[in-house]
Design a protein around this motif. Structure first.
Motif, PDB file in Angstrom:
ATOM      1  N   ARG A 124       9.403  -6.218  22.332  1.00 62.87           N
ATOM      2  CA  ARG A 124       8.561  -7.079  21.512  1.00 62.87           C
ATOM      3  C   ARG A 124       9.076  -8.500  21.578  1.00 62.87           C
ATOM      4  O   ARG A 124      10.283  -8.726  21.582  1.00 62.87           O
ATOM      5  CB  ARG A 124       8.572  -6.600  20.060  1.00 62.87           C
ATOM      6  CG  ARG A 124       8.097  -5.156  19.942  1.00 62.87           C
ATOM      7  CD  ARG A 124       7.901  -4.780  18.512  1.00 62.87           C
ATOM      8  NE  ARG A 124       7.006  -5.727  17.850  1.00 62.87           N
ATOM      9  CZ  ARG A 124       6.432  -5.487  16.676  1.00 62.87           C
ATOM     10  NH1 ARG A 124       6.648  -4.365  16.059  1.00 62.87           N
ATOM     11  NH2 ARG A 124       5.642  -6.397  16.125  1.00 62.87           N
ATOM     12  N   CYS A 125       8.164  -9.442  21.629  1.00 65.68           N
ATOM     13  CA  CYS A 125       8.526 -10.857  21.680  1.00 65.68           C
ATOM     14  C   CYS A 125       9.479 -11.187  20.528  1.00 65.68           C
ATOM     15  O   CYS A 125       9.204 -10.865  19.376  1.00 65.68           O
ATOM     16  CB  CYS A 125       7.263 -11.703  21.577  1.00 65.68           C
ATOM     17  SG  CYS A 125       7.587 -13.473  21.565  1.00 65.68           S
ATOM     18  N   LEU A 126      10.612 -11.814  20.855  1.00 66.47           N
ATOM     19  CA  LEU A 126      11.623 -12.084  19.826  1.00 66.47           C
ATOM     20  C   LEU A 126      11.302 -13.306  18.972  1.00 66.47           C
ATOM     21  O   LEU A 126      12.011 -13.588  18.020  1.00 66.47           O
ATOM     22  CB  LEU A 126      12.994 -12.323  20.476  1.00 66.47           C
ATOM     23  CG  LEU A 126      13.733 -11.144  21.084  1.00 66.47           C
ATOM     24  CD1 LEU A 126      15.158 -11.555  21.440  1.00 66.47           C
ATOM     25  CD2 LEU A 126      13.765  -9.965  20.129  1.00 66.47           C
ATOM     26  N   GLU A 129       8.655 -12.885  14.951  1.00 63.61           N
ATOM     27  CA  GLU A 129       7.836 -11.681  14.744  1.00 63.61           C
ATOM     28  C   GLU A 129       6.461 -11.741  15.398  1.00 63.61           C
ATOM     29  O   GLU A 129       5.461 -11.259  14.885  1.00 63.61           O
ATOM     30  CB  GLU A 129       7.687 -11.401  13.237  1.00 63.61           C
ATOM     31  CG  GLU A 129       9.039 -11.199  12.582  1.00 63.61           C
ATOM     32  CD  GLU A 129       8.932 -10.883  11.094  1.00 63.61           C
ATOM     33  OE1 GLU A 129       7.838 -10.488  10.653  1.00 63.61           O
ATOM     34  OE2 GLU A 129       9.940 -11.022  10.392  1.00 63.61           O
ATOM     35  N   CYS A 130       6.449 -12.351  16.562  1.00 58.97           N
ATOM     36  CA  CYS A 130       5.199 -12.485  17.308  1.00 58.97           C
ATOM     37  C   CYS A 130       4.691 -11.113  17.777  1.00 58.97           C
ATOM     38  O   CYS A 130       5.453 -10.313  18.293  1.00 58.97           O
ATOM     39  CB  CYS A 130       5.465 -13.390  18.509  1.00 58.97           C
ATOM     40  SG  CYS A 130       4.246 -13.262  19.793  1.00 58.97           S
ATOM     41  N   PRO A 131       3.433 -10.798  17.559  1.00 64.21           N
ATOM     42  CA  PRO A 131       2.899  -9.479  17.920  1.00 64.21           C
ATOM     43  C   PRO A 131       2.266  -9.410  19.323  1.00 64.21           C
ATOM     44  O   PRO A 131       1.763  -8.351  19.711  1.00 64.21           O
ATOM     45  CB  PRO A 131       1.818  -9.253  16.857  1.00 64.21           C
ATOM     46  CG  PRO A 131       1.315 -10.634  16.561  1.00 64.21           C
ATOM     47  CD  PRO A 131       2.439 -11.605  16.836  1.00 64.21           C
ATOM     48  N   ASN A 132       2.280 -10.519  20.067  1.00 65.75           N
ATOM     49  CA  ASN A 132       1.593 -10.532  21.371  1.00 65.75           C
ATOM     50  C   ASN A 132       2.161  -9.548  22.379  1.00 65.75           C
ATOM     51  O   ASN A 132       3.345  -9.605  22.690  1.00 65.75           O
ATOM     52  CB  ASN A 132       1.763 -11.909  22.049  1.00 65.75           C
ATOM     53  CG  ASN A 132       0.838 -12.945  21.479  1.00 65.75           C
ATOM     54  OD1 ASN A 132      -0.100 -12.605  20.768  1.00 65.75           O
ATOM     55  ND2 ASN A 132       1.115 -14.197  21.801  1.00 65.75           N
ATOM     56  N   THR A 133       1.355  -8.696  22.876  1.00 64.11           N
ATOM     57  CA  THR A 133       1.736  -7.876  24.033  1.00 64.11           C
ATOM     58  C   THR A 133       0.487  -7.148  24.499  1.00 64.11           C
ATOM     59  O   THR A 133      -0.597  -7.310  23.919  1.00 64.11           O
ATOM     60  CB  THR A 133       2.852  -6.869  23.711  1.00 64.11           C
ATOM     61  OG1 THR A 133       3.264  -6.228  24.925  1.00 64.11           O
ATOM     62  CG2 THR A 133       2.404  -5.782  22.740  1.00 64.11           C
ATOM     63  N   LEU A 165      10.378 -12.261  25.678  1.00 62.44           N
ATOM     64  CA  LEU A 165       9.298 -13.054  25.095  1.00 62.44           C
ATOM     65  C   LEU A 165       7.949 -12.600  25.637  1.00 62.44           C
ATOM     66  O   LEU A 165       7.860 -12.088  26.753  1.00 62.44           O
ATOM     67  CB  LEU A 165       9.478 -14.530  25.461  1.00 62.44           C
ATOM     68  CG  LEU A 165      10.659 -15.291  24.843  1.00 62.44           C
ATOM     69  CD1 LEU A 165      10.769 -16.671  25.469  1.00 62.44           C
ATOM     70  CD2 LEU A 165      10.507 -15.405  23.334  1.00 62.44           C
ATOM     71  N   CYS A 166       6.916 -12.833  24.848  1.00 62.58           N
ATOM     72  CA  CYS A 166       5.565 -12.621  25.359  1.00 62.58           C
ATOM     73  C   CYS A 166       5.255 -13.745  26.353  1.00 62.58           C
ATOM     74  O   CYS A 166       5.969 -14.755  26.411  1.00 62.58           O
ATOM     75  CB  CYS A 166       4.563 -12.629  24.210  1.00 62.58           C
ATOM     76  SG  CYS A 166       4.319 -14.252  23.478  1.00 62.58           S
ATOM     77  N   ALA A 167       4.202 -13.572  27.111  1.00 62.50           N
ATOM     78  CA  ALA A 167       3.873 -14.552  28.148  1.00 62.50           C
ATOM     79  C   ALA A 167       3.640 -15.943  27.552  1.00 62.50           C
ATOM     80  O   ALA A 167       4.097 -16.957  28.096  1.00 62.50           O
ATOM     81  CB  ALA A 167       2.644 -14.082  28.920  1.00 62.50           C
ATOM     82  N   HIS A 168       2.991 -15.982  26.418  1.00 68.37           N
ATOM     83  CA  HIS A 168       2.676 -17.265  25.785  1.00 68.37           C
ATOM     84  C   HIS A 168       3.940 -18.013  25.351  1.00 68.37           C
ATOM     85  O   HIS A 168       4.137 -19.182  25.694  1.00 68.37           O
ATOM     86  CB  HIS A 168       1.761 -17.016  24.571  1.00 68.37           C
ATOM     87  CG  HIS A 168       1.484 -18.243  23.774  1.00 68.37           C
ATOM     88  ND1 HIS A 168       0.555 -19.172  24.170  1.00 68.37           N
ATOM     89  CD2 HIS A 168       2.038 -18.702  22.625  1.00 68.37           C
ATOM     90  CE1 HIS A 168       0.540 -20.150  23.282  1.00 68.37           C
ATOM     91  NE2 HIS A 168       1.425 -19.895  22.343  1.00 68.37           N
ATOM     92  N   HIS A 169       4.810 -17.322  24.627  1.00 68.13           N
ATOM     93  CA  HIS A 169       6.021 -17.994  24.149  1.00 68.13           C
ATOM     94  C   HIS A 169       6.995 -18.266  25.281  1.00 68.13           C
ATOM     95  O   HIS A 169       7.803 -19.188  25.196  1.00 68.13           O
ATOM     96  CB  HIS A 169       6.651 -17.192  23.007  1.00 68.13           C
ATOM     97  CG  HIS A 169       5.887 -17.355  21.729  1.00 68.13           C
ATOM     98  ND1 HIS A 169       5.431 -16.308  20.991  1.00 68.13           N
ATOM     99  CD2 HIS A 169       5.451 -18.491  21.096  1.00 68.13           C
ATOM    100  CE1 HIS A 169       4.762 -16.765  19.932  1.00 68.13           C
ATOM    101  NE2 HIS A 169       4.755 -18.084  19.990  1.00 68.13           N
ATOM    102  N   HIS A 170       6.911 -17.453  26.347  1.00 62.13           N
ATOM    103  CA  HIS A 170       7.765 -17.743  27.494  1.00 62.13           C
ATOM    104  C   HIS A 170       7.352 -19.072  28.142  1.00 62.13           C
ATOM    105  O   HIS A 170       8.182 -19.917  28.446  1.00 62.13           O
ATOM    106  CB  HIS A 170       7.695 -16.597  28.501  1.00 62.13           C
ATOM    107  CG  HIS A 170       8.802 -16.663  29.511  1.00 62.13           C
ATOM    108  ND1 HIS A 170       8.839 -15.875  30.631  1.00 62.13           N
ATOM    109  CD2 HIS A 170       9.904 -17.447  29.571  1.00 62.13           C
ATOM    110  CE1 HIS A 170       9.922 -16.169  31.323  1.00 62.13           C
ATOM    111  NE2 HIS A 170      10.586 -17.124  30.705  1.00 62.13           N
TER     112      HIS A 170
HETATM  113 ZN   LIG Z   1       5.443 -14.330  21.491  1.00 64.40          ZN
END
Ligand SMILES: [Zn+2]
Ligand SMILES: [Zn+2]
Length: 196
Positions: A124-126, A129-133, A165-170
């Motif tokens: 899970r994106c660190l 608490e981002c829920p993107n996946t 990280l999720c793609a967005h936050h990466h």
């Molecule tokens: Zn994220």
């Protein structure tokens, strides 16, 4: 050859052999004891000597102790042979250092340290608490592995400097404005410290 160089050289060769930067002292000694005994036939306390040299290498930031049960991570070398192999088809010379980091991270997916990061840090994106996946065909969650401090800026290639990280936050961690990049960097450093 001095003990320290001998031990470090064997650690590098061992990590290349097993294809992982993280290793257990027990496995290392099992595989290499013979070599040390042959190299230093007069020494009667080879195992103790190896442990001591690993402490010296830790003091020099060449290896890190991961836990108290004899697990270490090799630092100090940029890429293992396996990792070089993975990036061989990419022409990294044309890329800016920052971009190169990202490309290495993005393409070097199969290497073990990236797997270890996912095992320990989860899928899970660190970031906050981002829920993107999303779920992939093989049933696993999609997640990207990121160097919190880029290697080109002195960051280390080890768990303490890796996050998921999720793609967005990466993308944000690499291409956001300076404030966003700093914010995500300090957030992740704290978050990872809590988890490993
Ligand atoms: Zn994220
Ligand atoms: Zn990244």
């Amino acid at each position: 050859m001095k003990w320290k160089e001998l031990v470090f050289g064997e650690v590098v060769s061992f990590c290349n052999n097993i294809g992982s930067r993280t290793f257990s002292l027990q496995d290392f000694i099992k595989a290499k004891l013979e070599i040390f005994i042959n190299a230093k036939p007069d020494n009667k306390h080879v195992e103790a000597k190896i442990r001591q040299q690993l402490q010296f290498l830790r003091d020099e930031n060449k290896v890190t102790f991961l836990d108290n049960s004899g697990h270490y991570t090799l630092r100090d070398i940029y890429l293992l042979d396996l990792e070089k192999e993975e990036t061989k088809t990419l022409d990294l010379t044309k890329e800016e250092p920052e971009k190169r980091e990202y490309i290495v991270e993005t393409y070097v997916r199969r290497v073990k340290w990236a797997e270890q990061a996912k095992e320990i840090l989860g899928d899970r994106c660190l970031y906050k608490e981002c829920p993107n996946t999303f779920t992939k065909d093989d049933g696993t969650k999609y997640i990207e592995v990121h160097h919190i401090i880029p290697l080109c800026k002195g960051g280390e290639d080890g768990l303490w400097n890796l996050s998921v990280l999720c793609a967005h936050h990466h993308k944000m961690a690499h291409y956001g404005n300076e404030r966003a990049r700093r914010d995500i960097e300090s957030f992740l450093l704290n978050e990872v410290k809590r988890r490993i």
